[in-house]
Motif scaffolding. Structure first.
Motif, PDB file in Angstrom:
ATOM      1  N   TYR A 154       6.891   7.253  -2.351  1.00  0.00           N
ATOM      2  CA  TYR A 154       7.671   6.189  -1.687  1.00  0.00           C
ATOM      3  C   TYR A 154       9.154   6.263  -2.052  1.00  0.00           C
ATOM      4  O   TYR A 154      10.027   6.171  -1.177  1.00  0.00           O
ATOM      5  CB  TYR A 154       7.102   4.823  -2.078  1.00  0.00           C
TER       6      TYR A 154
ATOM      7  N   PRO B 161       6.230   1.117  11.097  1.00  0.00           N
ATOM      8  CA  PRO B 161       5.240   0.288  10.393  1.00  0.00           C
ATOM      9  C   PRO B 161       4.391  -0.526  11.360  1.00  0.00           C
ATOM     10  O   PRO B 161       3.562  -1.315  10.924  1.00  0.00           O
ATOM     11  CB  PRO B 161       6.121  -0.626   9.531  1.00  0.00           C
TER      12      PRO B 161
ATOM     13  N   ASN C  37       6.417   4.163   5.839  1.00  0.00           N
ATOM     14  CA  ASN C  37       7.010   3.686   7.094  1.00  0.00           C
ATOM     15  C   ASN C  37       7.608   2.294   6.950  1.00  0.00           C
ATOM     16  O   ASN C  37       8.316   1.821   7.837  1.00  0.00           O
ATOM     17  CB  ASN C  37       5.960   3.685   8.210  1.00  0.00           C
TER      18      ASN C  37
ATOM     19  N   HIS D 217       6.111  11.816   4.277  1.00  0.00           N
ATOM     20  CA  HIS D 217       4.835  12.081   3.616  1.00  0.00           C
ATOM     21  C   HIS D 217       5.063  12.543   2.179  1.00  0.00           C
ATOM     22  O   HIS D 217       4.709  13.658   1.779  1.00  0.00           O
ATOM     23  CB  HIS D 217       4.046  13.132   4.421  1.00  0.00           C
TER      24      HIS D 217
ATOM     25  N   ASP E 193       3.038   2.342   1.994  1.00  0.00           N
ATOM     26  CA  ASP E 193       3.263   2.997   3.290  1.00  0.00           C
ATOM     27  C   ASP E 193       4.761   3.247   3.450  1.00  0.00           C
ATOM     28  O   ASP E 193       5.548   2.301   3.576  1.00  0.00           O
ATOM     29  CB  ASP E 193       2.733   2.092   4.412  1.00  0.00           C
TER      30      ASP E 193
ATOM     31  N   ASP F 195       0.812  -1.213   0.000  1.00  0.00           N
ATOM     32  CA  ASP F 195       0.000   0.000   0.000  1.00  0.00           C
ATOM     33  C   ASP F 195       0.851   1.271   0.000  1.00  0.00           C
ATOM     34  O   ASP F 195       0.363   2.350   0.320  1.00  0.00           O
ATOM     35  CB  ASP F 195      -0.941   0.002   1.209  1.00  0.00           C
TER      36      ASP F 195
END
Lengths: 307, 425
Positions: B317, B400, B273, B314, B271, B269
């Motif tokens: 990626y 995460p 983190n 933010h 993310d 996804d």
């Protein structure tokens, strides 16, 4: 009804959503053929194309699709925007949202950028290609051309040849075609074939002939010269000889097979000029499909169903 | 001060005992027979709690000097003691780089000011981490560094790496090696596999890590010197270390909680983190790392604590900073994964998080024994809690593991006999 705010790829949408886009796309294509380019489905709406990578055909295709639907269109390219002043994608998205954009069509060199934008803005986000991830409108236009030609997609055998590793087109095609019931074969030099596509449903072939054998569609992918610095193959000449497609390969394909390419073609590299210009080629038809399917995407994301 | 009626994790067994500390030292460990001694003023009733030798994390990024928006020495130290760490070693990729005694002295002064856990700087192998000239290794040793590392990258020039090992050994310093062939990694931001293809994120193959692990092992063997391999993430890297140890090469190795807990599915996804270097790999790697920890191939758990401001995460990626904020979750994640899920004894957990790091770097502590420094980590192992980054004391909320349920809560962190974290701190 498409019940999603954004079109980020073909991994998430259900088969029914894809079919709905194609059904409306066929109607849009018929209207375009009839010269009907002044619809009012998106009258009063604003579509911004936000392109962080050079593109002529995709941007133009989205722009015309939006204009044919009656929308206002603003084009932003990375060369002339605040991007070069170092503004983040998130901040750019907030700004465009504050200006009351209804749609943002984004192309970006980095995978996942449209998702980040979509999470940031209220506007509908349409992914016009993100890095090596997805290019859903390209795959949908490919499907439109296939569906119109064959009358169906289920059961078709589609051979995709070329730089699979760097291709967002190949992946969006794979995701969509599997949902629609087609068989997808892939062939590329080992240096240009990523891991795991078999697990996603592709048949990885050992030769271009195996891929083409009995196929209904031969799709060439562009060798992106700017991505070949790492020595993925020795030369374009050698690529064409050992990995390219020409008329002799087409003879392995099924009767009535068609040739497709997302363009722009490197003639004589991934496809011979004879294939590009030959009777089996549907490359120009793909371009018309592109405008039609993008009209369908914008219409359905806005919540409309009519054409 | 006494810690009464605790389950005390010694080197080879767990003993119900009262631990008495005086003058910063452990003065006695008295087995409890029947009822524990009565708590006097200042004593702590540890009934139901477990006392470990103070945890040691030999791979931490404190970002200070230079990146205080991400973390500073005081905030990092607060996070460390909350996570149960009594000693941490900080990596040199600061600005300026820890490549001279001035920066070492600055960090030691800030650590003293924070007055929480012991903070040991690690010096860069080369000046400015430029990969060209050895940094002022002798001077830094005098100022207090405990090891050398190029951190975040490998020394590309193999001859220079050999010299670093040789020259470092003159000062009793080991090289801690981040193993990554940058050409082979080729800008990869995740593990190359099914999920890199699925996301279109650029992958890095195991060999990008393994070839440098192999190189460092070859150097250590050839020079008859010790070497330490940082954050091993591949099954094949585990095997390289195991085989080298079998041959008698003086190699030690570490891994991190995220590599033994997660697989690369977490990237799907986007993310940011989940973006760490080396990348989170596959189930096969995760299981091999756990087996490597079990059989002693991998010597210790470190966090690679890499706090970042949300501005650094933010973003797209590929543009996001590498790293995860780990100090406040390491103990619980490791305890949950190794002891609860995989049946490791508590003595082994203690070795991995305290005893082995102490012996690799020649630090005090690492064991509960009479006469040792009174560094203790006291935890409630039955306490189940949910990781919430908003509650981190670290400035870096990047993890995460947000929302994950874990066992094992640190109740007290005791450094040199003083409670630095816990209700009575």
């Amino acid at each position: 009804m498409i019940e999603r705010k954004d079109l980020l790829g073909l991994l998430q949408p259900r088969r029914e959503e894809i079919e709905e886009i194609l059904d409306l796309g066929l109607k849009m294509k018929a209207r375009l053929r009839a010269g009907d380019k002044s619809l009012d489905i998106l009258r009063g709406k604003t579509v911004t194309t936000l392109f962080y990578e050079n593109s002529t055909r995709t941007r133009c295709s989205f722009e015309l699709a939006a204009k044919y639907l009656g929308a206002h269109v603003v084009n932003i390219s990375a060369q002339s925007s605040s991007v070069q002043k170092g503004e983040s994608l998130v901040d750019t998205g907030k700004t465009l949202d504050a200006m009351k954009n209804d749609f943002i069509v984004i192309r970006h060199p980095l995978a996942g950028a449209p998702k980040l934008l979509a999470e940031t803005v209220k506007a509908h986000v349409v992914n016009a290609g993100d890095g090596m991830n997805e290019h859903p409108s390209q795959a949908l236009l490919d499907f439109l051309t296939m569906k119109e030609h064959f009358g169906r997609i289920g059961g078709l055998k589609v051979a995709i040849l070329g730089d699979i590793r760097h291709s967002r087109v190949a992946k969006s095609n794979l995701y969509g075609l599997k949902k629609l019931g087609a068989e997808v074969r892939m062939f590329a030099p080992a240096t240009l074939m990523p891991i795991g596509l078999d697990r996603m449903g592709a048949k990885i072939c050992a030769s271009r002939e195996e891929a083409a054998d009995g196929a209904d569609v031969i799709m060439g992918l562009r060798i992106q010269l700017e991505r070949q610095k790492g020595g993925n193959f020795p030369s374009l000449g050698e690529y064409a000889k050992f990995y390219g497609a020409d008329e002799s390969l087409l003879r392995h394909a099924g009767k009535g097979a068609i040739v497709m390419h997302p363009g722009p073609v490197n003639r004589g590299v991934e496809l011979s000029s004879e294939l590009v210009d030959g009777d089996a080629s549907r490359i120009e038809d793909q371009v018309l499909s592109g405008v039609a399917v993008r009209m369908a995407i914008l219409t359905l994301l806005e919540g409309g169903t009519h054409a | 001060m006494k810690f009464l009626n605790a389950d005390v994790v010694l080197k080879d067994k767990v003993l119900r005992a009262d631990v008495t500390v005086e003058g910063g030292k452990i003065v006695s460990v008295d087995p409890v027979k029947g009822t524990s001694a009565r708590a006097g003023k200042g004593d702590i009733d540890c009934t139901g709690l477990t006392v470990f030798a103070g945890l040691i994390d030999m791979h931490v990024h404190l970002r200070d000097p230079g990146f205080e928006k991400k973390e500073d020495i005081a905030s990092g130290a607060r996070a460390a003691v909350k996570g149960g760490f009594t000693q941490i070693c900080c990596m040199p990729n600061t600005k300026p780089v820890i490549d001279n005694k001035v920066v070492v002295t600055y960090i030691k002064a800030k650590a003293k000011e924070a007055d929480l856990c012991k903070i040991h700087p690690i010096g860069a192998i080369t000046e400015g981490q430029n990969g060209e000239n050895l940094s002022a290794i002798g001077g830094m040793k005098e100022a207090g560094i405990v090891a050398l590392s190029e951190d975040g990258k490998s020394v590309v020039n193999t001859k220079l790496m050999a010299n670093a090992m040789l020259y470092g050994a003159d000062f009793g310093l080991k090289c801690l090696c981040h193993c990554e062939d940058r050409e082979l990694a080729d800008g990869g931001v995740v593990h190359e596999g099914y999920y890199s293809t699925l996301t279109g994120l650029k992958g890095s193959i195991r060999a990008a890590e393994d070839v440098i692990i192999a190189r460092e092992i070859c150097l250590a063997e050839s020079l008859s010197l010790p070497v330490h391999i940082c954050h091993v993430s591949t099954y094949s890297g585990v095997e390289l270390v195991r085989e080298a140890k079998r041959r008698g090469v003086r190699v030690t190795a570490e891994t991190c909680p995220h590599y033994i807990t997660l697989t690369d599915e977490v990237i799907k996804d986007f993310d940011t983190n989940t973006k760490v270097n080396p990348p989170i790999r596959e189930e096969r790697d995760r299981l091999a790392l756990i087996e490597g920890l079990r059989d002693g191939t991998i010597d210790c758990i470190v966090t690679d604590h890499a706090p970042h401001h949300y501005d650094d995460k933010h973003v797209e990626y590929a543009l996001a900073a590498f790293g995860t904020s780990g100090l406040e979750t390491s103990f619980a994640l490791t305890y949950t994964q190794l002891v609860r899920e995989n049946g490791f004894p508590l003595t082994q957990l203690s070795a991995l998080m305290s005893g082995n790091p102490a012996s690799i770097l020649g630090l005090e502590g690492g064991e509960i024994t009479v006469g040792a420094c009174a560094d203790l980590t006291i935890a409630d192992l039955n306490k189940k809690w949910t990781i919430d980054p908003a509650k981190f004391l670290s400035k870096g909320k990047n993890t995460p593991f947000g929302g994950r349920e874990v066992y094992g809560e640190v109740k007290y962190t005791v450094v040199d006999g003083k409670i630095k974290y816990g209700e009575r701190a």
